[in-house]
Design a protein around this motif. Structure first.
Motif, short mmCIF file in Angstrom:
data_model
loop_
_atom_site.label_atom_id
_atom_site.label_comp_id
_atom_site.label_asym_id
_atom_site.label_seq_id
_atom_site.Cartn_x
_atom_site.Cartn_y
_atom_site.Cartn_z
N VAL A 11 0.84 -1.20 0.00
CA VAL A 11 0.00 0.00 0.00
C VAL A 11 0.87 1.25 0.00
N HIS A 12 0.62 2.11 -0.96
CA HIS A 12 1.31 3.40 -1.02
C HIS A 12 0.38 4.50 -0.52
N ALA A 13 0.87 5.34 0.35
CA ALA A 13 0.08 6.50 0.76
C ALA A 13 0.95 7.75 0.71
N GLU A 14 0.42 8.80 0.11
CA GLU A 14 1.15 10.08 0.07
C GLU A 14 1.08 10.72 1.44
N LEU A 15 2.22 11.13 1.95
CA LEU A 15 2.27 11.65 3.31
C LEU A 15 1.83 13.11 3.36
N LYS A 16 1.27 13.46 4.51
CA LYS A 16 0.71 14.80 4.68
C LYS A 16 1.81 15.76 5.16
N THR A 17 2.58 16.25 4.21
CA THR A 17 3.64 17.20 4.54
C THR A 17 3.40 18.49 3.77
N ASN A 18 4.09 19.53 4.15
CA ASN A 18 4.00 20.77 3.38
C ASN A 18 4.87 20.70 2.14
N SER A 19 6.05 20.11 2.31
CA SER A 19 7.02 20.10 1.21
C SER A 19 7.31 18.67 0.78
N LYS A 20 7.98 18.55 -0.34
CA LYS A 20 8.30 17.22 -0.87
C LYS A 20 9.36 16.53 -0.01
N VAL A 21 9.63 15.29 -0.33
CA VAL A 21 10.49 14.51 0.58
C VAL A 21 11.97 14.86 0.44
N PHE A 22 12.41 15.25 -0.76
CA PHE A 22 13.84 15.56 -0.91
C PHE A 22 14.11 16.98 -1.38
N CYS A 23 13.07 17.81 -1.45
CA CYS A 23 13.27 19.24 -1.77
C CYS A 23 12.13 20.02 -1.12
N SER A 24 12.22 21.33 -1.20
CA SER A 24 11.25 22.17 -0.48
C SER A 24 10.05 22.56 -1.32
N CYS A 25 9.88 21.95 -2.48
CA CYS A 25 8.72 22.27 -3.30
C CYS A 25 7.44 21.87 -2.59
N LYS A 26 6.35 22.58 -2.96
CA LYS A 26 5.06 22.31 -2.33
C LYS A 26 4.57 20.89 -2.64
N ASN A 27 4.09 20.23 -1.62
CA ASN A 27 3.40 18.95 -1.78
C ASN A 27 1.93 19.30 -1.93
N GLN A 28 1.52 19.52 -3.17
CA GLN A 28 0.18 20.05 -3.41
C GLN A 28 -0.42 19.40 -4.65
N PHE A 29 -1.68 19.02 -4.52
CA PHE A 29 -2.37 18.38 -5.64
C PHE A 29 -3.10 19.45 -6.45
N GLY A 30 -3.15 19.23 -7.75
CA GLY A 30 -4.03 20.06 -8.56
C GLY A 30 -3.46 21.36 -9.09
N SER A 31 -2.14 21.56 -9.00
CA SER A 31 -1.54 22.79 -9.53
C SER A 31 -1.33 22.65 -11.05
N ALA A 32 -1.09 23.77 -11.70
CA ALA A 32 -0.76 23.74 -13.13
C ALA A 32 0.50 22.90 -13.32
N PRO A 33 0.63 22.22 -14.46
CA PRO A 33 1.75 21.29 -14.66
C PRO A 33 3.11 21.94 -14.41
N ASN A 34 3.98 21.21 -13.77
CA ASN A 34 5.37 21.63 -13.56
C ASN A 34 5.50 23.00 -12.91
N THR A 35 4.63 23.29 -11.95
CA THR A 35 4.76 24.55 -11.21
C THR A 35 5.15 24.33 -9.76
N ASN A 36 5.11 23.09 -9.28
CA ASN A 36 5.63 22.81 -7.94
C ASN A 36 6.95 22.07 -8.09
N CYS A 37 7.86 22.68 -8.82
CA CYS A 37 9.08 21.97 -9.20
C CYS A 37 10.33 22.80 -8.97
N CYS A 38 11.45 22.11 -8.82
CA CYS A 38 12.74 22.76 -8.64
C CYS A 38 13.81 21.86 -9.25
N PRO A 39 15.07 22.31 -9.25
CA PRO A 39 16.11 21.48 -9.86
C PRO A 39 16.14 20.05 -9.31
#
Lengths: 468, 96, 476
Positions: A11-39
């Motif tokens: 079972v996979h579950a997405e964790l309830k965090t503010n940021s992604k697991v290995f960078c500070s990008c937003k962990n957010q569903f439903g944004s415009a494509p490739n806008t919660n991204c960084c290097p």
């Protein structure tokens, strides 16, 4: 032939965090494509992962909630393969030392054994657009923290699998680990199924179905697969070990084109990440933040608050109902009453408003407290409830307007009036053997005069005094 | 001495997402065997008493969970060989 | 004035005292780069260098006092400088434009440096001669017919050939030190974790570090001071405090214990490097340092150990060059699988392909324990024996290379090329700091270097010893 069914779940579950697991990008569903991204999460050259503390904490929480053991050292590995949704051509995951090992979850009267929970990163999202002849890659989801829970092959029916998932989901939601929004892919499930002749020790060949994203499809896919495998064995055939794709619309599964056996993920420790030391003190500290789990609350509600099994079950099914119940009870200190109101009034009414509860737990607590204190009676309380729900005021001010405003002097006056206006009834009363019955008639008259605002208990006492 | 055959090299090429024509494949096999012979020296080393220590940090030293703005969609796609509607684009894949 | 005969510190002083402007220096070095174009050390001179220098002159006038204010610097072409091309000397990244700054670039810019260009290298830093560049060979600064060394060959020739007073290289198995040695300059591979790797295109993540390349030891210490320190974008960068490298650099080295390895004493016999190595030993003795001979029995295994670990990491690190997200996508690819194989096959050179294949071999199931895990165990064993040495000694003396720069095209067999790094790889395997400085010449008058290896994070002592040797050699 009769068969034993052996099912294992991943079972996979997405964790309830503010940021992604290995960078500070937003962990957010439903944004415009490739806008919660960084290097880091689009896999640019030179970018390096930096582990999110909260993600580790949430997996520890999940592990503790299922009675697992938290490893003192957690290691992150790279799982290497090419796929367009995987920006670095490797997924950072855990193989040798996951955060949590072991554990179990109650299903019916049985404990289903859990093998491990580890932390990894989600992949991006592919959209196959037929018209343009293109597949589009969006990395917003890439790097979202995922926990993967792997059970032992210890589940024996489709129903049991669904119950496992239901219970797991309520634990994860309740512990604030994950939101498990199935429709957003926040919880996904891979299912391994094999069957063996009843009583046989030897496990059969298993098939795997990936990324089932509703409990219903888990159930249907398992049932289909069990039947299919039984047919194969009945005919004297051998089940092929393979990965199958479940087609929910058609209600069938079929073997995927690529043979999984050729996969060699070449796991090795990610040299960009240090291993994480998790002290026993830290584990104890995190354990303290873990709330009672729904099944524990259910037991408590029955034992301490006198709720029925049915009531306790309904309340503990959803996190927000538990919170509502707890808050209202803390205000009025009448959990049984809260349960009554919640089940008969609040939830029924909520159905009319798309499940939305339009009367806060605080207001309900207050209302029940007013009843208990004799400030309003049930009838008025129901009226207040309806008005607050409709947005026509709050409990406190409505109670002042509609009830509780009859003081002892006013009440005495009303009683005097009723007695004076009904001499026949007074005579009947004095002549009657069943005084208790007749007194109720007087109370009813007082209530009518007071338009329900009088406290019936108080009124009864006063009427008795005056008549005797 | 590690012997490597063409089939093995082809397996590695597939894992590597690389292609070799027949001619370069032969030279490759020769070079590869030489390298593996050099590398194979480590097999002679007795490491039975070695305890591997990994660089480690404490849970408390991990990054705090604060979300920050990343780079813009335009920057994300800056070097993209093909993009469409804010996404990287590849020839349509068969849904599996 | 020929600025390129001066040290970095003299440049800093000239700018600080207003004797020269950044613009003058920048124009001067750009013209030097053009004069030396045939050496193919510099792949691109950035067109905004002069305007950046002008802006810097304004800042300096207004009181800006960065450590490298106005100083022209050249960086290896695997270090990202936002808005500029960064190719790793690979066809694959021929048109790649950096989308962000490497931490070391940020540090250079914060210190006021003017980054004037990017230097040629072996493709993806895989090589020891800068012959593996997709953009042509770099020529040795001392002898045009010879290799520059590598993989940071362009950076080394840029400093040795007077095209800048400071350049950056990266060192995964000797890639800073070997080219520095055979071009006659100074270069350091800092302790693993001393300098952030963020924004440096990774080859072998657990082994590599960025290192400054300069004409003198003091210049080098001064430059590393700017680059060193923790970055929150790199978990493997250390948050240990960075000491002042210059402060104690002049302190006498009498009484320091310097280890020479028994195995190396044997190995150098008959090599070109023997004389300069033994000569350096004598210099150290004459300065009052105590030479202690110790043994590191598995020393020679550092090379095979490296050729397991580095390719394993590289194969995974280079997976992201898949033709999907940036730069090269083969025009011949009709589907996603072909995008992978054709883009990579067309985009990577032979040596890169070899290492990717080797990495996949040592990681694949069935070989993982015998190769990858075994190499990690050998690495640990080497670290354990180094620990014993550093309990007794302050530093280790090693030659940098076996001989001087070889003729371009002379080494075609991969293994003989790999052996170029015989003496340098150990520092990467151990993670300890290692500096190379000039130590003499071959009979053909080609430069040779020696290395000083120190304890983890003890760059200060390494610089102090190197500075003492350099001082003695200057007197002679």
């Amino acid at each position: 032939m009769e068969y034993d069914i052996v099912i294992g779940l991943e079972v996979h579950a997405e964790l309830k965090t503010n940021s992604k697991v290995f960078c500070s990008c937003k962990n957010q569903f439903g944004s415009a494509p490739n806008t919660n991204c960084c290097p880091v999460c689009i896999g640019l050259p030179g970018a390096l992962p930096v582990l999110n503390k909260k993600a580790v904490e949430l997996v520890i929480k999940a592990g503790l909630a299922i009675g697992g053991e938290i490893n003192e050292e957690a290691i992150f590995e790279r799982k290497n393969y090419f796929y367009p949704d995987l920006s670095k051509a490797y997924q950072i995951s855990q193989l040798v030392k996951p955060i949590c090992v072991g554990g179990h979850l109650k299903v019916g009267n049985r404990e289903v054994q859990i093998n491990r929970i580890h932390l990894e990163e989600d992949a991006g999202k592919l959209t196959h657009s037929g018209e343009s002849g293109l597949t589009m890659v969006d990395y917003n989801r890439g790097g979202v923290p995922l926990m993967e829970l792997v059970t032992e092959p210890d589940i024996h029916s489709a129903e049991e699998a669904v119950e496992f998932l239901t219970n797991l989901r309520s634990i994860l939601v309740f512990a604030d680990v994950a939101e498990c929004k199935m429709e957003q892919g926040g919880m996904r499930c891979d299912v391994n199924v094999s069957i063996k002749p009843k009583g046989s020790e030897k496990l059969g060949n298993r098939t795997e179905m990936k990324n089932l994203n509703s409990f219903k499809s888990v159930e249907r896919a398992i049932k289909y697969e069990v039947e299919r495998q039984a047919e194969v064995l009945d005919k004297g055939g051998v089940v092929t070990q393979e990965t199958r794709k479940w087609d929910d619309d058609a209600g069938i599964s079929y073997a995927m084109r690529k043979k999984e056996t050729s996969q060699d993920y070449r796991y090795f420790p990610d040299p960009d990440l240090l291993s994480v030391h998790i002290s026993r003190e830290k584990v104890a500290e995190i354990k303290k933040t873990l709330p009672l789990m729904p099944h524990e609350l259910k037991e408590k509600y029955i034992a301490e608050f006198g709720l029925t099994e049915y009531e306790a079950d309904i309340i503990t099914r959803e996190k927000k109902t538990i919170a509502y119940f707890e808050e209202a009870s803390s205000i009025c200190n009448q959990p049984k009453q809260v349960s009554n109101w919640l089940l008969t009034d609040v939830l029924a009414k909520a159905k009319e408003s798309d499940g939305e509860i339009l009367l806060s737990a605080k207001e309900l607590g207050l209302l029940i407290k007013l009843i208990a204190d004799g400030k309003v009676n049930r009838a008025v309380a129901k009226e207040i409830f309806a008005k607050v729900w409709a947005g026509e005021g709050d409990v406190q001010s409505l109670a002042q307007k509609l009830g509780g405003s009859v003081d002892e002097g006013q009440l005495a006056g009303m009683i005097d009036d009723v007695i004076a206006q009904n001499p026949k009834a007074v005579a009947d009363y004095h002549a009657s053997e069943e005084k208790d019955k007749l007194i109720k008639w007087f109370v009813g008259q007082v209530m009518k005069v007071s338009r329900g605002k009088a406290n019936p208990t108080q009124a009864e006492q006063l009427i008795k005094q005056k008549l005797n | 001495m590690e012997k490597i055959d063409i089939a093995e090299v082809k397996r590695l090429a597939s894992l590597s997402a690389l292609e070799f024509d027949e001619k370069s494949l032969e030279k490759f096999v020769g070079d590869f065997e030489n390298i593996l012979n050099m590398v194979g020296e480590i097999q002679k080393c007795d490491t039975s008493k070695v305890e591997i220590k990994r660089a480690c940090h404490d849970f408390d030293e991990l990054r705090d969970d604060e979300a920050k703005e990343g780079i813009s969609q335009e920057e994300v796609l800056l070097n993209s060989p093909k993009s469409r509607k804010g996404c990287f684009a590849v020839p349509q894949m068969l849904e599996e | 004035m020929e600025y390129n005969t001066l040290s970095l510190l003299e440049h800093v002083d000239l700018v600080k005292t207003g004797k020269v402007t950044s613009e003058e220096l920048t124009k001067y070095y750009i013209s030097k780069c053009k004069e030396m174009e045939k050496y193919n050390a510099v792949l691109e001179i950035f067109d905004d260098a002069t305007s950046n220098a002008k802006a810097m002159d304004e800042k300096i006038k207004n009181g800006f006092k960065g450590a490298l204010a106005g100083i022209p610097v050249i960086i290896k072409d695997n270090i990202l400088y936002k808005g500029k091309k960064c190719t790793c000397s690979s066809k694959f990244l021929e048109n790649y434009v950096a989308q962000y700054n490497a931490t070391v670039v940020e540090k250079l810019l914060d210190a006021g440096a003017i980054i004037i260009g990017r230097a040629n290298m072996d493709e993806f830093a895989m090589g020891s001669s800068t012959e593996n560049s997709a953009f042509g060979v770099t020529h040795n600064a001392v002898n045009f017919d010879c290799v520059a060394g590598g993989s940071s060959g362009g950076s080394a020739v840029a400093v040795a050939g007077g095209m800048c007073p400071l350049s950056l290289g990266t060192d995964t198995g000797g890639s800073v030190r070997q080219p520095c040695a055979i071009n006659g300059i100074v270069g350091i591979k800092p302790t693993y974790g001393r300098v952030s790797r963020y924004g440096v295109i990774a080859f072998a993540s657990s082994l590599e570090q960025v290192g400054p390349m300069t004409k003198t030891v003091k210049d080098n210490a001064y430059a590393l001071q700017v680059l060193a320190g923790h970055s929150k974008f790199d978990e493997t960068s250390s948050n240990r405090e960075v000491p002042s490298y210059i402060e104690e650099i002049e302190k006498p080295i009498a009484g320091l214990k310097i280890c020479v390895l028994k195995e190396v004493e044997e190995a150098v016999k008959g090599l070109d490097t023997e004389k300069s190595y033994r000569n350096t030993k004598q210099i150290l003795s004459s300065l009052g340092a105590e030479i202690v001979e110790m043994s590191m029995p598995d020393f020679s295994l550092s090379l095979p150990c490296y050729y397991v670990i580095a390719p394993a990491e590289a194969t995974s690190n280079l997976g992201r060059f898949d033709g999907i997200k940036y730069s090269r996508r083969s025009e011949n690819a009709k589907n996603v699988d072909e995008i992978y194989t054709k883009s990579r096959t067309e985009g990577f050179g032979d040596e890169v392909k070899r290492r990717i294949m080797l990495g996949n071999f040592v990681l694949s199931s069935g070989f993982f324990d015998a190769y990858y895990n075994k190499a990690k165990a050998v690495q640990q064993k080497l670290k354990d024996s180094a620990k014993e040495i550093f309990e007794k000694c302050d530093a280790i003396l090693l030659p940098t290379t076996a001989g001087g720069a070889f003729k371009i095209g002379a080494k075609t067999d991969p293994v003989s090329m790999y052996k170029e790094d015989l003496f340098t790889i150990i520092a990467n395997i151990l993670g300890v700091p290692a500096i190379t400085l000039p130590a003499g010449k071959t009979e053909d008058n080609m430069p040779l270097g020696v290395q000083i290896l120190g304890r983890e994070f003890d760059e200060a002592t390494v610089y102090r010893i190197a500075n003492a040797i350099e001082g003695e050699r200057r007197k002679a």
